[in-house]
Design a protein around this motif. Structure first.
Motif, short mmCIF file in Angstrom:
data_model
loop_
_atom_site.label_atom_id
_atom_site.label_comp_id
_atom_site.label_asym_id
_atom_site.label_seq_id
_atom_site.Cartn_x
_atom_site.Cartn_y
_atom_site.Cartn_z
N TYR A 33 -5.61 7.68 11.32
CA TYR A 33 -4.27 7.82 10.75
C TYR A 33 -4.23 7.06 9.44
O TYR A 33 -4.66 5.91 9.37
CB TYR A 33 -3.22 7.26 11.69
CG TYR A 33 -3.17 7.94 13.03
CD1 TYR A 33 -2.47 9.14 13.20
CD2 TYR A 33 -3.83 7.39 14.13
CE1 TYR A 33 -2.43 9.76 14.43
CE2 TYR A 33 -3.79 8.01 15.36
CZ TYR A 33 -3.09 9.19 15.52
OH TYR A 33 -3.05 9.81 16.73
N THR A 34 -3.72 7.69 8.41
CA THR A 34 -3.64 7.04 7.12
C THR A 34 -2.21 7.12 6.60
O THR A 34 -1.55 8.15 6.74
CB THR A 34 -4.58 7.72 6.11
OG1 THR A 34 -5.84 7.90 6.72
CG2 THR A 34 -4.71 6.90 4.85
N TYR A 35 -1.78 6.02 6.00
CA TYR A 35 -0.45 6.00 5.40
C TYR A 35 -0.62 5.98 3.89
O TYR A 35 -1.36 5.16 3.35
CB TYR A 35 0.28 4.74 5.88
CG TYR A 35 1.60 4.49 5.19
CD1 TYR A 35 2.74 5.16 5.60
CD2 TYR A 35 1.69 3.57 4.14
CE1 TYR A 35 3.96 4.92 4.98
CE2 TYR A 35 2.90 3.33 3.52
CZ TYR A 35 4.03 4.01 3.94
OH TYR A 35 5.23 3.78 3.33
N ILE A 36 0.03 6.91 3.20
CA ILE A 36 -0.11 7.00 1.74
C ILE A 36 1.28 6.86 1.12
O ILE A 36 2.22 7.53 1.55
CB ILE A 36 -0.72 8.35 1.31
CG1 ILE A 36 -2.04 8.57 2.05
CG2 ILE A 36 -0.93 8.39 -0.19
CD1 ILE A 36 -2.70 9.88 1.69
N ALA A 37 1.39 5.99 0.12
CA ALA A 37 2.69 5.82 -0.53
C ALA A 37 2.50 5.71 -2.03
O ALA A 37 1.55 5.10 -2.52
CB ALA A 37 3.37 4.56 0.00
N MET A 38 3.38 6.35 -2.75
CA MET A 38 3.33 6.31 -4.21
C MET A 38 4.61 5.66 -4.71
O MET A 38 5.71 6.05 -4.31
CB MET A 38 3.21 7.73 -4.76
CG MET A 38 3.09 7.80 -6.27
SD MET A 38 1.47 7.28 -6.84
CE MET A 38 0.86 8.78 -7.56
N LYS A 39 4.44 4.64 -5.57
CA LYS A 39 5.62 3.91 -6.02
C LYS A 39 5.46 3.68 -7.52
O LYS A 39 4.34 3.43 -7.99
CB LYS A 39 5.64 2.56 -5.29
CG LYS A 39 6.97 1.85 -5.35
CD LYS A 39 6.88 0.59 -4.51
CE LYS A 39 8.12 -0.25 -4.56
NZ LYS A 39 8.84 -0.33 -5.82
#
Ligand code: C2E
Ligand code: CA
Ligand code: CA
Length: 757
Positions: free
Chosen positions: A302-308
């Motif tokens: 499981y991977t969590y990807i976030a762009m900020k």
């Protein structure tokens, strides 16, 4: 020149005063030593100012004294400051004493200079038409210089040691101080050797002070911050990718480089690599995040990807940061926790609450008529537990769980409802009743030495199209269905059907109507005569009847079991006893000397203090207790006998006669009879019935009668239907008789008409 320089010195002094003041009040540990060092510098500059302004020999000498001694103070206090700045202590006492001694000697030699002139003298010179006094150094002055440079060198050594020891990140913090001091020392050295009349190095001196002030109290090296941040992001477990406003990747931290397989600076392929790994990523938008699941079920990731986006202090977007975090562990942990809170630890099946929830959800999503609800119960579980022990009982539960998993289709949901029962949502399409009956309803468990057959009852509730979804209620219905199964092994599955539904509704109806029925005397006693050997009336048994406005005449068999199961029997009996007492009181008045037997249900003992209740009634109606006979069934006396025997003894001591009802129907042996403190034995009518065809049954009756005679207990035979029976029992020596041969139970008026008129 002279004026200009003086003004400048004044300004520097003013600035130094301010700095010293601020440093003093600073909360940093370096504040105090810094403030003292600044004051020392200030004094040195002041000495120099005096020298510059003076045109008399004495005044310039005073200036030189201030200057030189100020210089001693300056180097000493800078040393103290450096120690504080670098968080050092004096390395050892010898060095400390050496420094103090060297400085003290220097001070003493300046005090002695007016007398011996061994340190310096002054000479007048003309510069740009102005008169100055320049110092001429002697041996003492060289000593002074050596001491000052020595201490300065010590200070620099301290800083070097600190720089070597410090991490690369805060190296800069010490380097700037080091450089400031070195430059000041160089300027000073240049002055000393150039022998210029006006000591412009003072400017450098003062500026060095201000610089130290700034560096120690306010300056946070930019690079230090950058490096710190960089190293923090590099040490972060999550991968980070920085993009400039044009979407170009400009920096990737360690984990990020590892993830996409690039080296520092080579970020051209980063975007493609990320897209390859996680599918389409929008590098231009910010403020989004998503979870990506990769791999197979056994090896899931499981991977969590976030762009900020990152903005500067004026809220302009300076770039975006993409964070990629492996959340497999958290996710698996969450799943494990979820599993433990929803699954039974022994069997691994769903627990009741979770099963209900899951079934509810399924029924709301699917067509309800595709399903049935199954209630599966291990029979005689308590006995299994008692006889074979806890371990075997647990093994049985596990086996039952396996059997359920094995014979119920994948589309089903199942779980554990209680210690010995399970619940199943059965998909109708895949349900095969005979298979379930064969494989699930009877299965065997081995304890190592031998196989034990375990019996399971299955109750099924078939969900109707217009049923409101209520899972607990469905399971109640399925459980009720099992009550239809008799202990005959021929049928182990039962369905909740209209018959059962009607039965339950009927029972509910009767229970609701009971209070009103008692009130309106729909419920009333019928009396059945009890006669002696001559056929003359001895007394009567009060038997309950319900003359129902809609259902008609109801025998006790219709409603007594219902009320025994829900506790309402206590209300019925209390009422019946009262009626019996009423009749007895009336008879007493009329001089009729007959008894009435009342029935006590085994369940009554759970709801009231039976003897107290009966005594109260007898007192209220003022009747002789001997006239009220108490019928207690054999089974009541068999269960936790100690307590019940006490109750019977209590009743007898109050003057009541106690009759043992239905003797021989249960498990009692004749042997037990001698321990039973009863006055009358009512022989169960089944013996009489059997004796018609079976000589043994007749023998038993005879034995019971004989035995009771020996024990001085009256015997009563129930169910006497013929003259022949009466005759036979009479020969056997029976004392009392009850049965249709004499009369059926009849209403009070009929009874009185028949027997008293
Ligand atoms: P029981 O106490 O054994 O009552 C005797 C039953 O045998 C009565 O049935 C009676 O009508 C029936 N009987 C009497 N003589 C004959 C006969 O010659 N042939 C046949 N075949 N039957 C005969 P009933 O009135 O239907 O009562 C059934 C049972 O209900 C009673 O059995 C008793 O256990 C219970 N019962 C009746 N009234 C009450 C009551 O007020 N309270 C409680 N707790 N139970 C009651
Ligand atoms: Ca009875
Ligand atoms: Ca009976």
């Amino acid at each position: 020149m002279r004026i200009g320089f003086s003004v400048f010195c004044f300004v520097l002094i003013a600035i130094l005063i301010v700095c010293a003041h601020i440093a003093r009040r600073s909360r940093k540990s370096v504040g105090k030593p810094l403030s003292l060092a600044l004051i020392a510098i200030l004094i040195t500059v002041f000495g120099n100012l005096v020298i510059t302004l003076s045109n008399a020999k004495l005044m310039s000498s005073v200036g030189y004294y201030i200057y030189y001694i100020g210089m001693d103070a300056t180097v000493f206090l800078l040393l103290i400051y450096s120690l504080a700045y670098c968080d050092f202590k004096w390395p050892n006492i010898t060095i400390r004493i050496a420094v103090y001694t060297l400085l003290t000697i220097d001070l003493v030699q300046y005090i002695l200079n007016p007398f011996f002139n061994q340190a310096f003298d002054t000479e007048a010179i003309i510069v740009e038409d102005n008169l100055y006094y320049r110092s001429i150094p002697y041996i003492g002055q060289y000593y002074h210089r050596i001491v000052c440079y020595g201490i300065l060198a010590a200070m620099l050594i301290i800083l070097i040691v600190k720089m070597v020891k410090s991490t690369r990140i805060d190296l800069e913090k010490y380097a700037v101080i080091f450089v400031a001091i070195v430059i000041t020392a160089l300027i000073e050295t240049y002055y000393i050797f150039s022998r210029r009349p006006i000591d412009t190095s003072m400017i450098g001196f003062a500026l060095c002070g201000v610089l130290l002030f700034y560096l120690s109290l306010y300056y946070r090296p930019r690079r230090l911050l950058d490096r710190m941040l960089a190293s923090i992001t590099s040490e972060m477990p999550e991968a980070m990718f920085f993009f400039d406003p044009n979407g170009k990747c400009v920096w990737v931290n360690g984990p990020g480089r590892k993830l996409v397989g690039v080296t520092i600076g080579n970020y051209e392929t980063v975007k493609d690599d990320l897209t390859f790994l996680f599918g389409d990523i929008d590098f231009t938008a910010s403020g989004w995040n998503r979870r990506v699941t990769l791999g197979t079920e056994d090896d899931v990731n499981y991977t969590y990807i976030a762009m900020k986006s990152i903005t500067d202090d004026r809220d302009r977007i300076t770039g975006t940061i993409l964070r990629v975090r492996d959340i497999t562990e958290d996710q698996l942990e969450l799943k494990r926790e979820m599993y433990n809170s929803t699954h039974d630890s022994l069997t691994g099946l769903y627990i009741k609450e979770y099963l209900y929830e899951s079934i509810d959800k399924r029924l709301r999503e699917d067509k309800v008529t595709d399903y049935m609800i199954g209630y599966v119960e291990i029979m005689n579980f308590k006995v299994i537990n008692d006889v074979f022990g806890k371990e075997f009982a647990e093994l049985t539960i596990k086996k039952a769980a396996q059997a359920i998993e094995g014979y119920i289709s994948a589309k089903s949901l199942y779980g554990k409802l209680s210690t010995e029962s399970f619940g199943v949502l059965i998909s109708k399409k895949n349900f095969d009743e005979t298979a379930v009956e064969k494989n699930l309803a009877i299965f065997s468990v081995s304890d190592g030495s031998m196989d034990h057959r375990i019996l399971v009852h299955v109750g099924i509730y078939d969900i109707n199209e217009d049923d409101e979804i209520n899972v607990p209620l469905f399971f109640d219905s399925a459980r009720l269905a099992t009550t239809k199964i008799k202990d005959d092994y021929s049928k182990l599955i039962a369905y909740y059907d209209d018959e059962l539904r009607n039965k339950i509704m009927y029972e509910q109806l009767l229970s609701n109507q009971l209070p009103g029925a008692i009130e309106s005397r729909q419920i009333r006693p019928y009396l059945q005569p009890i006669v002696d050997e001559k056929g003359l009336l001895s007394g009567a048994e009060a038997l309950v009847r319900w003359i129902h406005p809609e259902q008609g005449f109801l025998n006790p068999g219709k409603f007594i079991p219902v009320f025994e199961s829900n506790g309402l029997i206590a209300d019925v009996d209390r009422y019946m006893w009262r009626c019996a007492c009423e009749i007895l009181a009336d008879w007493k008045k009329r001089g009729i000397d007959k008894f009435i037997s009342i029935n006590i249900s085994p369940k009554d003992f759970y709801f009231m203090d039976v003897p107290a209740e009966i005594r109260k009634l007898v007192e209220e109606f003022g009747i002789d207790p001997v006239k009220l006979r108490i019928e207690i069934t054999e089974t009541v006396m068999m269960t936790d006998s100690g307590d019940r025997l006490k109750i019977i003894a209590d009743l007898r001591s109050s003057g009541f006669l106690v009759e043992m009802d239905d003797f021989g129907s249960g498990y009692s042996s004749l042997n037990l009879l001698k321990d039973m403190p009863v006055d009358v034995l009512k022989i169960d009518m089944q013996f009489l019935r059997d004796s018609e065809r079976n000589a043994r049954a007749g023998m038993i009756i005879k034995n019971i009668i004989n035995m009771s005679q020996d024990l001085d207990i009256d015997s009563l035979t129930e169910g006497v239907e013929t003259a022949a029976q009466f005759e036979r029992l009479y020969v056997m020596g029976c004392k009392l008789y009850q049965g249709y041969y004499f009369s059926k139970p009849v209403p009070l008026e009929d009874f009185e008409k028949q027997w008293f008129d």
